[in-house]
Scaffold this motif. Sequence first.
Motif, PDB file in Angstrom:
ATOM      1  N   PHE A 104       0.842  -1.190   0.000  1.00 28.08           N
ATOM      2  CA  PHE A 104       0.000   0.000   0.000  1.00 28.08           C
ATOM      3  C   PHE A 104       0.879   1.243   0.000  1.00 28.08           C
ATOM      4  N   ARG A 105       0.319   2.323  -0.487  1.00 30.42           N
ATOM      5  CA  ARG A 105       1.051   3.585  -0.590  1.00 30.42           C
ATOM      6  C   ARG A 105       1.454   4.098   0.790  1.00 30.42           C
ATOM      7  N   ASP A 106       2.364   5.060   0.801  1.00 23.99           N
ATOM      8  CA  ASP A 106       2.779   5.698   2.047  1.00 23.99           C
ATOM      9  C   ASP A 106       1.710   6.680   2.513  1.00 23.99           C
ATOM     10  N   ARG A 107       1.719   6.962   3.805  1.00 24.37           N
ATOM     11  CA  ARG A 107       0.763   7.914   4.347  1.00 24.37           C
ATOM     12  C   ARG A 107       1.113   9.324   3.896  1.00 24.37           C
ATOM     13  N   GLY A 108       0.109  10.103   3.535  1.00 20.00           N
ATOM     14  CA  GLY A 108       0.327  11.482   3.176  1.00 20.00           C
ATOM     15  C   GLY A 108      -0.039  11.842   1.755  1.00 20.00           C
ATOM     16  N   VAL A 109      -0.598  10.897   1.009  1.00 13.67           N
ATOM     17  CA  VAL A 109      -1.046  11.238  -0.342  1.00 13.67           C
ATOM     18  C   VAL A 109      -2.187  12.249  -0.272  1.00 13.67           C
ATOM     19  N   GLU A 110      -3.052  12.102   0.736  1.00 14.23           N
ATOM     20  CA  GLU A 110      -4.144  13.047   0.957  1.00 14.23           C
ATOM     21  C   GLU A 110      -3.814  13.910   2.177  1.00 14.23           C
ATOM     22  N   GLU A 111      -4.225  15.186   2.104  1.00 12.23           N
ATOM     23  CA  GLU A 111      -3.879  16.132   3.171  1.00 12.23           C
ATOM     24  C   GLU A 111      -4.504  15.753   4.508  1.00 12.23           C
ATOM     25  N   ARG A 112      -5.649  15.097   4.477  1.00 12.73           N
ATOM     26  CA  ARG A 112      -6.290  14.740   5.747  1.00 12.73           C
ATOM     27  C   ARG A 112      -5.529  13.648   6.482  1.00 12.73           C
ATOM     28  N   GLU A 113      -4.491  13.068   5.857  1.00 11.55           N
ATOM     29  CA  GLU A 113      -3.679  12.054   6.511  1.00 11.55           C
ATOM     30  C   GLU A 113      -2.437  12.642   7.169  1.00 11.55           C
TER      31      GLU A 113
END
Length: 406
Positions: free
Chosen positions: A247-256
Motif C-alpha cells: 500500500f502507498r505511504d501515508r500522506g497522499v491526501e492532506e487529511r492524513e
Amino acid sequence: MLSFLPAIDRYIFRLVIVPMLGVFALAASLLLLDKMLRLLDFVAVEGGPIGVVFQMLATLIPEYASLAIPLGLLLGILLAFRKLATTSELDVFRAVGLSYGRLLRVPFAITAVLMTVNVALVFFIQPVSRFTYERLEYELRSGALGASIKVGEFTTLADRMALRIEESENDGRDLKGIFARVANDRGQVLSISAKGGSFLATTDDPDTIILRLSEGTIVQDTGSQTPRVLTFTRHDLPIDLPAIEEFRDRGVEEREYILPELLRIGWADNASESKRDASQASFNFRLVEVVMMALMPLLAVALGIPPKRSTSALGVFLSIIMVVAYHKVNQYGEDVAALGIVDPIIALWLPFFLFAALIIWMYYRVAIVPGGQAIGALENWFAKVTKRFGKLFKRNRRVVLDEADA
C-alpha cells in the motif's frame, strides 16, 4: 470526586454531563451503525473475513468522535439550561445574584477539556486512523486479508487456474463439490473434480497454499485423442497466491497529515503551490472546527432558554441545524481553498467570525437584555403554526368520530 467544587457547580455538572454523554453515545452509535451496514455489504461482495468490518469501524471512531463531541457538548449544555429554565430554577439563581457567566463556569471548563481532546483527535489520531482505514480497504480489495473464493462462481487464480466450489461449511473449512481447471508448466490442461476438500497453509512458502482434495478424478489433456483419467482418494493441489503490491505511504491526501506535517508542508518554499494550498486549507479547517467549540456554551444558553410560560423545543432543533449547516459551510470553504480559488483565511475564518458574531448577539439578547429572547420571533411563529396544526387535527378527529357515530 467533585467535592472540592461548590454545590451549584456540582449540580450544573450533573445536569450537563448526563445528556452530553447520552448525545455523544447516540450520535457516534448512529454514525457507526450506518457505516457498519455499508461495510458488511462491501466485505461480503469482496469475500473478506467478517472480522475486518470491526477493524475498519474502529479506525473510524476518531473521525466520528470529532463530529459527535461538539454536538454532544452543545446539546448537553442546552438541555441542562433548558431544564433550569422550564423548572424556574434559573429564575431563582438569577434572583440570588448568580450571573450567566457564573453559571457557565463549569460548562466552559468541560468545553476546555473537550477542546483538548478534539485537538488530539483531529490533528494526530484521526489522520493516522484514516490512513489505516484506507490501507484495510486496499488489502480487502486486493485479497491480502484472506479474501475467500465465492461459492457457486468461477474464480481465476494466478492466470493459470479456474476454480469453482459448490458448497462451503464450517466458515470455509469444509468445501463440497469442487471443480478446477489447471494449466501446468508443460502446456497441458488438467480438469479436476472432487467430492470435498479444504485449504491448508504452508510453512515453507507463504505465497502458496494447498488445496487438499478428497475422492475425485483428474482428466489430463495429453494432446492425443484419448485423455488420461486418474482417480484419487486424496490429492494436494498447490495454488500460487497472486502478488500483492504494498500500500502507498501515508500522506497522499492532506487529511492524513498530522499537525507538524501540515505546518511543514503548508508553509514550505520547496512545496508545490497546489500542495501548499491543500495543506493550509486542511490546517485551517481543523483549527476552525476546534475553536468554534469555545462558543458552544454561549449558543447553548441562547437557544436553550425558551420564552416565559413556554416549553417550546424549537431551540433544540435549531441548534442542530445551525451546527450542521456551519460544518457544511466549512467543508465547502476547505474545498475551494484547497483548489486555490479563495485564500484559506477568507474561506474558513470569515464564516467563523460571522457565526461567532451571531452567537454573541444571541447570547447578549438572552443574558443582558431584560426580557430579551434571541429567537423570539421564531418562537412566536412556531407557536402559531403548532396551534394551527393542533386545531386542524382536532377538527379532523371530530369529523372522523361523527362519521363513525353515523
